[in-house]
Scaffold this active site. Structure first.
Site, PDB file in Angstrom:
ATOM      1  N   ASP A   1     103.679  50.701  29.830  1.00  0.00           N
ATOM      2  CA  ASP A   1     104.627  49.716  30.333  1.00  0.00           C
ATOM      3  C   ASP A   1     104.032  49.018  31.556  1.00  0.00           C
ATOM      4  O   ASP A   1     103.718  49.680  32.551  1.00  0.00           O
ATOM      5  CB  ASP A   1     105.945  50.405  30.684  1.00  0.00           C
ATOM      6  CG  ASP A   1     107.078  49.403  30.846  1.00  0.00           C
ATOM      7  OD1 ASP A   1     106.956  48.269  30.346  1.00  0.00           O
ATOM      8  OD2 ASP A   1     108.083  49.755  31.483  1.00  0.00           O
TER       9      ASP A   1
ATOM     10  N   TYR B   1     103.989  45.830  34.547  1.00  0.00           N
ATOM     11  CA  TYR B   1     104.839  45.443  35.690  1.00  0.00           C
ATOM     12  C   TYR B   1     104.205  44.160  36.197  1.00  0.00           C
ATOM     13  O   TYR B   1     103.295  44.201  37.033  1.00  0.00           O
ATOM     14  CB  TYR B   1     104.741  46.603  36.685  1.00  0.00           C
ATOM     15  CG  TYR B   1     105.460  46.488  37.994  1.00  0.00           C
ATOM     16  CD1 TYR B   1     106.852  46.553  38.054  1.00  0.00           C
ATOM     17  CD2 TYR B   1     104.740  46.385  39.174  1.00  0.00           C
ATOM     18  CE1 TYR B   1     107.492  46.503  39.278  1.00  0.00           C
ATOM     19  CE2 TYR B   1     105.390  46.340  40.400  1.00  0.00           C
ATOM     20  CZ  TYR B   1     106.766  46.403  40.445  1.00  0.00           C
ATOM     21  OH  TYR B   1     107.402  46.370  41.667  1.00  0.00           O
TER      22      TYR B   1
ATOM     23  N   GLU C   1     116.103  46.932  31.543  1.00  0.00           N
ATOM     24  CA  GLU C   1     115.052  45.974  31.912  1.00  0.00           C
ATOM     25  C   GLU C   1     114.683  45.202  30.651  1.00  0.00           C
ATOM     26  O   GLU C   1     114.296  45.789  29.640  1.00  0.00           O
ATOM     27  CB  GLU C   1     113.811  46.693  32.477  1.00  0.00           C
ATOM     28  CG  GLU C   1     114.087  47.367  33.817  1.00  0.00           C
ATOM     29  CD  GLU C   1     112.806  47.863  34.523  1.00  0.00           C
ATOM     30  OE1 GLU C   1     111.756  47.970  33.852  1.00  0.00           O
ATOM     31  OE2 GLU C   1     112.883  48.131  35.735  1.00  0.00           O
TER      32      GLU C   1
ATOM     33  N   THR D   1     109.282  43.927  33.094  1.00  0.00           N
ATOM     34  CA  THR D   1     110.532  43.184  33.143  1.00  0.00           C
ATOM     35  C   THR D   1     110.246  41.701  33.337  1.00  0.00           C
ATOM     36  O   THR D   1     109.419  41.329  34.164  1.00  0.00           O
ATOM     37  CB  THR D   1     111.400  43.692  34.302  1.00  0.00           C
ATOM     38  OG1 THR D   1     111.529  45.095  34.163  1.00  0.00           O
ATOM     39  CG2 THR D   1     112.763  43.045  34.296  1.00  0.00           C
TER      40      THR D   1
ATOM     41  N   GLU E   1     118.832  43.915  39.803  1.00  0.00           N
ATOM     42  CA  GLU E   1     118.346  42.708  40.490  1.00  0.00           C
ATOM     43  C   GLU E   1     119.480  41.700  40.638  1.00  0.00           C
ATOM     44  O   GLU E   1     119.691  41.137  41.713  1.00  0.00           O
ATOM     45  CB  GLU E   1     117.213  42.053  39.695  1.00  0.00           C
ATOM     46  CG  GLU E   1     115.943  42.857  39.599  1.00  0.00           C
ATOM     47  CD  GLU E   1     114.919  42.122  38.737  1.00  0.00           C
ATOM     48  OE1 GLU E   1     114.513  41.006  39.105  1.00  0.00           O
ATOM     49  OE2 GLU E   1     114.533  42.672  37.690  1.00  0.00           O
TER      50      GLU E   1
END
Lengths: 441, 441
Positions: free
Chosen positions: B141, B143, B212, B372, B386
């Site tokens: 994953d 970022y 996300e 995300t 967020e």
């Protein structure tokens, strides 16, 4: 449920197989660890094998020989598969039946006809080539030695004994595709790093290549997603334990680690030993897992009488380091550290209880790295950068050589064993890898 | 090598299949995404399928019908398998041949005999049940959104735009076993957390459950261990892109994250959409990937003219949030955010070039989470925490409801599409999951 000590742990038991009865051998009849192997020269005939002395019981051949009955026979037949997952799937009762069946066939005094039939299933260990023994769905690497956390943080200039360390066994997901069996060379990786004093990072060959001496815990039974494993049932999920080398690129790690943890610093190579020692073979070597004075008691889901009294394992882990020059001079690799897994802050059962508390599903064949095994004393650190204090105090080897970090041509050899008065020595074999030069930039 | 725009992208092309030609449909003839499905009622007959309008081409049936030739026929036959790995193994030339062959069979004006034979292979989409489309060896994953990193760090009270963010696409290894297909419920996890003001941590049901919104990048071709993938060859390794929901437990995350990154905060559930949109279908929707003024240029291994000019993809990602009360009142989930993947700081090609620079081997079927997807504006954030500024500014829903974090009974629905003048709309379907209550402590 803890496995009790029984007649398969009897020190007096001897095997009729050559090399099984010496006091220093890894593979007496009390051990019977599993691997997946083929003979050199065979192409695709991977199958399960059990070590005994200098030999391997070819479990494919043994299954065909029909010497076992019931659950033991079914378990032997599952070893025909090129991974141990099929055996694991049968569960602890079958694993135990197979161990006990093999013990009876291999012990001195077994009936001559059976003995001849088993002898026909033996392959000299030196003729065998190994592969990773399970199909690994996921690989998790823990971080459970307080001594390691303290040493490595100091060595890397990071605060690594974080406030959560004493509250839970910390871990990150490793990469299953990085796992290879002992003997596979390790190529020095390229990676992005920001050398001390540099204004910007650069792509470079790793300058701070390191190893980490760990145990590999093999998941023999999974849990359904959403279903946590209570601490006193956690070991029921474990088939056995091998050795693991979590090769690490410290310069890459220190630059990439925050905020998401180690990534390319770890996933270029992870070594495992071919042999998996069963939890049953380890039953005599349990150890207490006391909390140090003044440290917080574990939260209830990580605590039990059983775990406190006997959740540890007294597994001795040694690291030897050889260099190209040493090898050319015909000298043997030099031992650079020795310690025991019993010093670990968190136990195997605590790791599994924590890993599954959120419902995370472990699966048959998964590998859990124990975290680097470092003990309290000098010479008990499981990584070179700990021993060399981040390179500032190079580790002396023979003939004037020394090492701050690994150099090309170096070989790292992990080995492990359990030893205790009144019991046969249980060995893990070894997990070796030689460092090869980096590719061109 | 970038895929060129060709006749399969022609907006004027229409299909004879019902529901394929509306302006707002996800699955026109220009799309042709892949999934693995079975009909409701069938037990084990998983096989590949291709979406067209309201139907699915059953690729098992199509392979049997022998309407395709050469590489396209071989590719169709590979879809008999219960995962797309067999199709992926055939490589980009075969994938393209199959797309083009399907396009010809499905377009208006296809010969009536062929059309009848294909019609016999269609399954109504509403009759299908899906599974994860590939055998996933490893899941990484990333970022890669600067806006997300900035927002989420603020929301969690952590410094998450670290100095390395602008130098490399950061990532951590996720857990492959956590990945499930759209529709699977998500059980609120238990976990260790240290609530604000608490002196010691405790085990609790997650209080800050979040989603996300990400893309799932499917690796169609692997690289050998030790062999890095140059940036301009990186997309050759990609079969296609789907949607991914990286469900996240923020209270667990903030306590466990340092120093090894997210672990139990993420590995209880990861959702993916059934459909994988091929890179070829996305060819018209490429976008420039410029560096913001004043930011450092990427290091050479992460930089190329091709990547700068067209490494991005303008994929719109929407999040809808439904509550139990909304559902009971017969109202539809409310859209809470919409943004585009073109705002991402790092591209797919950069992720793969970085992931492999140390020789790490990607394998067929692996999943890479894009990170995300959050854009620069209000309402463009891909996580609820967020949007709600860590709960301090709950997001208004209908009829007086609002959400700081997810509550039991909430449903999160990701959807995605590409739209551009002169081209047909390419949809991704959706990726949905409903939150179920935590198990008892």
């Amino acid at each position: 449920m803890m496995i009790a000590i029984n007649h398969t742990h009897d020190k007096a038991a001897r095997s009729w197989v050559a090399g099984a009865n010496g006091p220093d051998g890894d593979f007496p009849i009390q051990n019977l660890p599993f691997a997946v192997f083929r003979r050199a020269g065979e192409q695709h005939h991977w199958r399960g094998g059990v070590a005994i002395g200098d030999h391997i019981v070819d479990m494919h051949a043994l299954g065909d020989a029909a010497l076992l009955e019931g659950a033991a026979a079914a378990a032997a037949r599952a070893c025909v598969s090129p991974s141990l997952n099929a055996l694991f799937r049968l569960g602890p009762t079958a694993w135990r039946a197979l161990r006990h069946g093999l013990f009876d066939l291999l012990k001195e005094g077994a009936p001559p006809a059976e003995r001849d039939a088993v002898a026909a299933c033996l392959v000299p260990r030196e003729d065998a080539i190994f592969k990773v023994a399970t199909d690994i769905g996921d690989y998790t690497d823990f971080y459970t030695s307080l001594f390691h956390a303290d040493n490595i943080g100091r060595a890397m200039g990071l605060e690594l004994v974080t406030p959560n360390f004493r509250w839970m066994p910390l871990a990150y997901h490793g990469r299953a595709s990085s796992i290879g069996v002992s003997g596979r060379p390790v190529r020095r990786p390229l990676g992005q790093a920001k050398p001390p004093g540099a204004v910007v990072p650069q792509l470079q060959a790793c300058r701070r290549l390191d190893y980490e001496a760990e145990l590999a815990i093999y998941i023999g039974q999974g849990n359904a997603a959403g279903e946590r494993v209570p601490i006193d049932e956690a070991e029921d999920k474990v088939f056995g334990i091998g050795l693991l080398n979590d090769w690490s690129a410290r310069d890459i790690q220190v630059w990439e680690q925050a905020p998401l943890g180690p990534f390319l610093a770890k996933n270029f190579a992870t070594g495992v030993s071919p042999w998996i020692v069963t939890l049953e073979a380890l039953a005599p070597f349990r150890a207490a897992a006391p909390r140090p004075e003044g440290d917080p008691a574990p939260l209830p889901y990580l605590d039990s009488d059983q775990n406190r009294m006997s959740g540890g394992f007294d597994i001795v882990l040694e690291v030897r380091l050889g260099t190209a020059r040493q090898r050319e001079a015909g000298r043997l690799p030099r031992r650079v550290s020795v310690t025991s897994f019993r010093h670990q802050y968190w136990t195997v059962a605590q790791m599994i209880a924590h890993h599954t508390v959120n419902g995370c599903n472990l699966q048959i064949g998964d590998v859990i790295g124990s975290g680097t095994v470092s003990g309290p004393g000098e010479g008990e650190a499981g990584a070179l950068s700990e021993l060399s204090k981040a390179g500032s105090a190079p580790v002396p080897l023979d003939a004037g050589e020394e090492r701050a970090f690994l150099e090309d041509g170096d070989t790292v050899i992990l080995s492990g064993y359990c030893a205790k008065d009144g019991f046969a020595r249980i060995g893990f074999g070894d997990c070796a890898g030689e460092v090869q030069p980096a590719p061109t930039l």
